[in-house]
Design an enzyme around this catalytic site. Structure first.
Site, PDB file in Angstrom:
ATOM      1  N   CYS A   1       0.732  -1.212   0.553  1.00 12.53           N
ATOM      2  CA  CYS A   1      -0.336  -0.140   0.070  1.00 12.53           C
ATOM      3  C   CYS A   1       0.702   1.378   0.286  1.00 12.53           C
ATOM      4  O   CYS A   1       1.046   2.329  -0.804  1.00 12.53           O
ATOM      5  CB  CYS A   1      -0.476   0.257   1.242  1.00 12.53           C
ATOM      6  SG  CYS A   1      -1.728  -1.050   1.437  1.00 12.53           S
TER       7      CYS A   1
ATOM      8  N   HIS B   1      -2.616   6.308   4.111  1.00 12.15           N
ATOM      9  CA  HIS B   1      -1.331   5.662   4.500  1.00 12.15           C
ATOM     10  C   HIS B   1      -0.644   6.264   4.214  1.00 12.15           C
ATOM     11  O   HIS B   1      -0.036   5.511   3.662  1.00 12.15           O
ATOM     12  CB  HIS B   1      -2.113   4.190   3.763  1.00 12.15           C
ATOM     13  CG  HIS B   1      -0.744   3.505   4.676  1.00 12.15           C
ATOM     14  ND1 HIS B   1      -0.705   2.047   4.587  1.00 12.15           N
ATOM     15  CD2 HIS B   1      -0.718   3.328   6.252  1.00 12.15           C
ATOM     16  CE1 HIS B   1      -0.705   1.898   5.450  1.00 12.15           C
ATOM     17  NE2 HIS B   1      -0.150   1.945   5.858  1.00 12.15           N
TER      18      HIS B   1
END
Length: 590
Positions: free
Chosen positions: A83, A144
């Site tokens: 990610c 993130h």
């Protein structure tokens, strides 16, 4: 036959007819100044999970509709198999190690909201350029990419510091720890070791105290007091972070303010969808960029009751079908506001599906179709080949399939050029403008080579030999599957990038992907006459690529990823962090 124009309008009609005859079959994008952009990015979605990429059991009619009405890419490649680095590359148009967003250790993603690492302030995202071009820019969903650097409220890595006017969502990522009923996911093996160590230290302390009381052990009470204090401090040192993951990481923010700590997972989907549609409605009269970064289909697979039990693939399939429904709702909002012809819609996943993610016999990760490997595997196709779909009615030809190597990094120059901006000239850019390829003005991708990293370790390189159409791929390192032959690292839970968890190949493993997309039959000098030529060509490309790399601070170093209480976002007085500012808001029924 020559027709004579006798009308007094003849001098005007003739040039008009001539111009119409010369007009291209699709409108040139310059006729639409500054189109809107709706970028839809799924989380952990495998390429094999989508109907238009071959899945005939999970229903994704809205995503499939995008492909039918637009352009489908069959070699769309993520710059990283996890990610944080993949999204950093997506936002900056650069390989993540150029910004320090890939790891030299096993901590390959942002681990805490209270870590100090993140997307550096000196990186220029496409959102920042569009912001300067007069766009309204919004990020809804997952970030993130870090939050703070030195203090709790400096927000140096926050979306609003990287070109977004509006942010609503998770500064972190969805994990099973966010769902109280699920087994904790974050650093599970390390936490188990900490528990065992704590129990051993406690047992030693208790044994020493009992021995002193019974006279079996001669030890000073001061020593026992110090031992007991050490046991307590050791427990507090790790339990203060890992014991409250749900409060520290599972939070929702609106701009700089925290709205839920911890998040109320039962309404998260509704809120994200509501915020996305509201952003479109608020900005329909001016150009806008909406980056809808889905929490689907990452564990714990938050799925509303309406979609539970609908899929033939259990909870994971239910979750994917709900995400597809959300895509449909966003597309309906675009149509309702009359923005269909002026909006470029893009759908992709940040990387491949997580093969090892299983719980109690349930498969909770995605499927990568015919491609070997999955999430966290930097070289194998299953970890990096993802869905890639564009729709722009009247500009992009509907029903088109392009089998050319492209990258998530290509979104950067594509949207920047369409918005009238310029890509930065003071740094190396790895993305390429896709519009000529998408419109059919170019026959081949501009990418000759793509470099596939696992952390900072180069695992594989792809060479697109344009004169023949061959796509060669050389693997310098590959993960060692466990158990052997399993196709993933089930014993570890995630494959490693270096050390004992990888195999080195000299000469490299070589595949020709146009003939062997599953990477099942490695070539050799005995079976492929061009073997040595291809390996040398790729080797020279690696040397040239490495000359473009410059040292930068490591954002995912251990010192940057550890939990720092003074950086913890908190909606109360730390450590009493709890709030629910969405509790009184009315949500539309799903």
């Amino acid at each position: 036959m020559i027709w004579q124009l006798t009308s007094p309008w003849s001098p005007l009609v003739a040039p008009l007819i001539f111009a119409l005859l010369l007009q291209a079959p699709f409108s040139h994008p310059s006729t639409i100044t500054q189109p809107n952009f709706v970028l839809l990015l799924a989380d952990d979605l495998g390429i094999g999970d989508v109907g238009c990429y071959g899945n005939d059991t999970i229903r994704t009619p809205n995503i499939d509709g995008l492909a039918k009405e637009g352009v489908k890419l069959t070699q769309h490649i993520a710059a990283a198999p996890l990610c944080t680095p993949s999204r950093a590359a997506f936002l900056t148009g650069r390989y993540p190690l150029r910004s320090g967003m890939d790891a030299v250790n096993d901590y390959r993603v942002i681990f805490w909201n209270a870590g100090s690492g993140g997307l550096p302030p000196n990186e220029t995202t496409f959102a920042k350029i569009l912001q300067h071009q007069g766009y309204s820019t919004g990020l809804i969903g997952k970030w993130h990419q870090g939050v703070n650097c030195e203090s709790r409220n400096d927000h140096c890595h926050h979306p609003l510091k990287h070109g977004f006017d509006y942010f609503y969502g998770m500064p972190f990522t969805l994990i099973s720890d966010c769902q109280p009923t699920e087994t904790p996911e974050m650093d599970r093996a390390f936490r188990r070791k900490l528990w065992i160590s704590t129990q051993m230290i406690g047992l030693i302390t208790l044994t020493a105290v009992l021995g002193r009381l019974t006279g079996l052990i001669s030890v000073h009470w001061r020593t026992l007091t110090c031992l007991a204090a050490f046991s307590l401090l050791f427990f507090i040192s790790w339990f203060s972070s890992y014991g409250f993951v749900r409060y520290w990481n599972c939070i929702m923010m609106r701009n700089h303010g925290i709205t839920e700590q911890p998040m109320v997972t039962g309404r998260t989907t509704s809120l994200i969808l509501r915020e996305s549609i509201s952003f479109i409605e608020r900005n329909k009269h001016k150009p806008f960029l909406l980056f809808l970064s889905f929490l689907h289909s990452h564990t714990p697979l938050l799925t509303t009751e309406k979609f539970l039990g609908r899929s033939r693939h259990g909870l994971y399939g239910d979750n994917v079908e709900e995400m597809d429904w959300m895509v449909g709702q966003v597309l309906d909002a675009i149509d309702k506001e009359g923005l269909r012809e002026t909006t470029l819609v893009y759908f992709a996943s940040d990387h491949g599906g997580w093969l090892e993610r299983q719980e109690g016999g349930r498969q909770l990760g995605g499927w990568n179709g015919i491609y070997k490997g999955g999430k966290a595997m930097g070289g194998w196709e299953g970890g990096i080949r993802v869905p890639g779909i564009f729709r722009w009615p009247g500009v992009l030809p509907a029903g088109t399939v392009i089998d050319e190597p492209t990258s998530l990094m290509d979104i950067y120059p594509t949207v920047v050029h369409l918005a009238g901006g310029e890509v930065p000239q003071d740094r190396v850019m790895d993305g390429r403008d896709l519009l000529p390829l998408l419109r059919g003005a170019a026959a081949h991708s501009e990418h000759e080579f793509l470099f596939h990293y696992c952390g900072v370790h180069l695992h594989a390189v792809r060479w697109h030999q344009k004169d023949t159409g061959a796509v060669w791929k050389a693997h310098y390192m590959t993960p060692i599957f466990s158990p052997p032959g399993a196709g993933a690292c089930y014993d570890r839970g995630v494959c490693q990038c270096f050390g004992e968890g990888v195999a080195h190949h000299e000469p490299p493993l070589l595949f020709e992907l146009s003939q062997d997309p599953s990477e099942a039959k490695p070539l050799s000098a005995d079976t492929e006459p061009l073997f040595d030529t291809v390996i040398r060509k790729i080797g020279r490309a690696v040397e040239e690529h490495r000359r473009t790399l410059t040292p930068v601070p490591e954002q995912l170093s251990v010192s940057n990823v550890v939990w720092k209480p003074w950086l913890q976002p908190c909606c109360g007085t730390f450590p009493f962090c709890w709030c629910d500012k969405e509790g009184d808001n009315k949500l539309a029924d799903l």
